[in-house]
Design an enzyme around this catalytic site. Structure first.
Site, PDB file in Angstrom:
ATOM      1  N   ASP A  12       3.630  -0.793  -0.352  1.00  0.00           N
ATOM      2  CA  ASP A  12       3.486  -0.168  -1.670  1.00  0.00           C
ATOM      3  C   ASP A  12       2.876  -1.148  -2.671  1.00  0.00           C
ATOM      4  OD1 ASP A  12       3.660   1.967  -3.401  1.00  0.00           O
ATOM      5  OD2 ASP A  12       5.702   1.480  -4.058  1.00  0.00           O
ATOM      6  N   HIS A  29      -6.471   0.188  -2.267  1.00  0.00           N
ATOM      7  CA  HIS A  29      -6.285   0.681  -0.884  1.00  0.00           C
ATOM      8  C   HIS A  29      -7.201  -0.083   0.079  1.00  0.00           C
ATOM      9  CE1 HIS A  29      -3.670   3.677  -2.424  1.00  0.00           C
ATOM     10  NE2 HIS A  29      -4.586   4.425  -2.971  1.00  0.00           N
ATOM     11  N   LEU A 124       1.941  -6.390  21.150  1.00  0.00           N
ATOM     12  CA  LEU A 124       2.560  -5.720  19.993  1.00  0.00           C
ATOM     13  C   LEU A 124       2.270  -4.210  20.015  1.00  0.00           C
ATOM     14  CD1 LEU A 124       3.882  -6.238  17.076  1.00  0.00           C
ATOM     15  CD2 LEU A 124       1.533  -5.987  16.228  1.00  0.00           C
TER      16      LEU A 124
HETATM   17  C1  IPE Z   1       5.559   5.147  -0.139  1.00  0.00           C
HETATM   18  O1  IPE Z   1       4.917   4.804  -1.304  1.00  0.00           O
HETATM   19  C2  IPE Z   1       4.570   5.718   0.840  1.00  0.00           C
HETATM   20  C3  IPE Z   1       3.635   4.755   1.413  1.00  0.00           C
HETATM   21  C4  IPE Z   1       3.646   3.453   1.221  1.00  0.00           C
HETATM   22  C5  IPE Z   1       2.652   5.315   2.303  1.00  0.00           C
HETATM   23  P1  IPE Z   1       4.814   5.814  -2.539  1.00  0.00           P
HETATM   24  O2  IPE Z   1       4.085   5.092  -3.622  1.00  0.00           O
HETATM   25  O3  IPE Z   1       4.244   7.107  -2.101  1.00  0.00           O
HETATM   26  O4  IPE Z   1       6.350   6.030  -2.915  1.00  0.00           O
HETATM   27  P2  IPE Z   1       7.045   6.508  -4.248  1.00  0.00           P
HETATM   28  O5  IPE Z   1       6.360   7.757  -4.703  1.00  0.00           O
HETATM   29  O6  IPE Z   1       6.879   5.402  -5.254  1.00  0.00           O
HETATM   30  O7  IPE Z   1       8.483   6.711  -3.887  1.00  0.00           O
HETATM   31  C1  IPE Z   2       0.760   2.431  -1.364  1.00  0.00           C
HETATM   32  O1  IPE Z   2       0.244   2.037  -2.596  1.00  0.00           O
HETATM   33  C2  IPE Z   2      -0.268   3.109  -0.512  1.00  0.00           C
HETATM   34  C3  IPE Z   2      -0.088   4.560  -0.355  1.00  0.00           C
HETATM   35  C4  IPE Z   2       0.944   5.238  -0.762  1.00  0.00           C
HETATM   36  C5  IPE Z   2      -1.151   5.278   0.314  1.00  0.00           C
HETATM   37  P1  IPE Z   2       0.279   3.002  -3.842  1.00  0.00           P
HETATM   38  O2  IPE Z   2      -0.992   3.778  -3.902  1.00  0.00           O
HETATM   39  O3  IPE Z   2       1.509   3.831  -3.863  1.00  0.00           O
HETATM   40  O4  IPE Z   2       0.291   1.961  -5.032  1.00  0.00           O
HETATM   41  P2  IPE Z   2       1.145   2.043  -6.369  1.00  0.00           P
HETATM   42  O5  IPE Z   2       2.576   2.172  -5.972  1.00  0.00           O
HETATM   43  O6  IPE Z   2       0.647   3.235  -7.123  1.00  0.00           O
HETATM   44  O7  IPE Z   2       0.847   0.747  -7.069  1.00  0.00           O
HETATM   45 MG    MG Z   3       3.363   3.565  -4.664  1.00  0.00          MG
END
Ligand code: IPE
Ligand code: IPE
Ligand code: MG
Length: 225
Positions: A12, A29, A124
Site C-alpha cells: 500500500d 503504481h 520461490l
Molecule cells: C489494499 O490497499 C489493497 C491492495 C494493496 C491491493 P487499499 O488501498 O485498497 O486498501 P484500503 O482501501 O486503504 O483499505
Molecule cells: C496500493 O497503493 C496499490 C493498489 C491498491 C493497487 P494505493 O493505490 O492504494 O496507494 P495509496 O494508499 O492511495 O497511497
Molecule cells: Mg491504498
C-alpha cells in the site's frame, strides 16, 4: 528460523508516494511494480522464504476511477510479459490467487500462460493476489464444497481456498493498520508488521529487518512455551 516461511504483503501507498513527488498516482503504481520485482528476487534467494504472496488488486479496487483501473490492468499485462523470463531465470513459480474471470480475455490468457510456463519451477512461489478478496475467496470455496455429504473439515476448506497456506509474516506498507480483506483465513497466527514506508520505497533492507524481528518473536499458537 522456520525454513519454509510464507510472507504476505499488502503493498500500500503507491498513490501517496506519487502525490508526495507531485506526480500522478499511476506513477506510483509503476514504481510499485519495480519494488515487486526487487522484493521477489530477494525472496527467491532467501534461504528461509518459500512463499511470497503480494496483494496487487483487491475485489474492492474496482471502485477506483476508471482510468486508474485501466492503467493497473495495462501495468499488470506489461509486468507479466516482462517477468516471465525473470521468473524462469530465478526458478520462481507464479501462482496467482483471486477471481481472474473479471479480467479481459487476453489478460486471463496471459496470467494462465505465465502460470503454466513456470509450473516446473521449484524455487520461490510468488502469488499475486489479483481481483482478490478474502470474503470472495471463502465464498467460492464454500460453494465448491456445498454438495459434500459429510461435514466440512478445516483441511477441506483450506484446500478449497485459492491460497492453501497459512501465513507466517504479514507486512503492510503505507502506514495504515488494517487487513483490507486480505487472507483472513490464512492470517490466523501470522505475525503482523506495519510500516509507514510507502510501497515504492520498501526495499530488501527493511524486509531483512522485519525477518530479524520475526526471528525474535515467540509464537505460541495458543499453547505455552
Ligand atoms: C489494499 O490497499 C489493497 C491492495 C494493496 C491491493 P487499499 O488501498 O485498497 O486498501 P484500503 O482501501 O486503504 O483499505
Ligand atoms: C496500493 O497503493 C496499490 C493498489 C491498491 C493497487 P494505493 O493505490 O492504494 O496507494 P495509496 O494508499 O492511495 O497511497
Ligand atoms: Mg491504498
Amino acid at each position: 528460523m522456520n525454513k519454509a516461511l510464507h510472507v504476505a504483503i499488502i503493498m500500500d501507498g503507491n498513490g501517496r508516494w506519487a502525490e508526495s513527488k507531485k506526480q500522478k498516482r499511476v506513477k506510483g503504481h509503476e514504481q510499485g511494480a519495480k519494488a515487486v520485482r526487487e522484493i521477489t528476487k530477494f525472496c527467491a534467494t532467501h534461504k528461509d522464504i518459500e512463499r511470497l504472496t503480494l496483494y496487487a488488486f483487491s475485489t474492492e479496487n474496482w471502485k477506483r476511477p476508471r482510468l486508474e483501473v485501466e492503467f493497473l490492468m495495462k501495468l499488470l499485462e506489461k509486468y507479466l510479459k516482462n517477468e516471465l523470463e525473470v521468473y524462469i531465470k530465478n526458478n520462481i513459480r507464479f501462482e496467482p490467487i483471486g477471481d481472474i474471470r473479471a479480467f479481459s480475455a487476453s489478460l486471463q490468457k496471459l496470467i494462465k500462460e505465465v502460470k503454466q510456463k513456470t509450473a516446473h519451477c521449484d524455487g520461490l512461489v510468488q502469488s499475486l493476489a489479483l481481483n482478490y478478496g478474502s470474503h470472495d475467496e471463502i465464498l467460492r470455496a464454500v460453494n465448491k464444497l456445498r454438495h459434500e455429504k459429510k461435514d466440512i473439515t478445516n483441511e477441506m476448506l483450506s484446500n478449497a481456498l485459492d491460497c492453501k497456506h497459512q501465513v507466517d509474516i504479514m507486512i503492510r506498507t503505507g502506514g495504515d493498520q488494517r487487513i483490507s480483506n486480505f487472507l483472513l483465513w490464512q492470517l490466523s497466527y501470522a505475525e503482523l508488521f506495519f510500516t509507514d514506508t510507502l510501497w515504492p520505497d520498501f526495499h530488501e533492507d527493511e524486509l531483512t529487518d522485519i525477518l530479524n524481528e520475526f526471528g525474535k518473536r515467540e509464537r505460541r499458537f495458543g499453547g505455552l512455551n
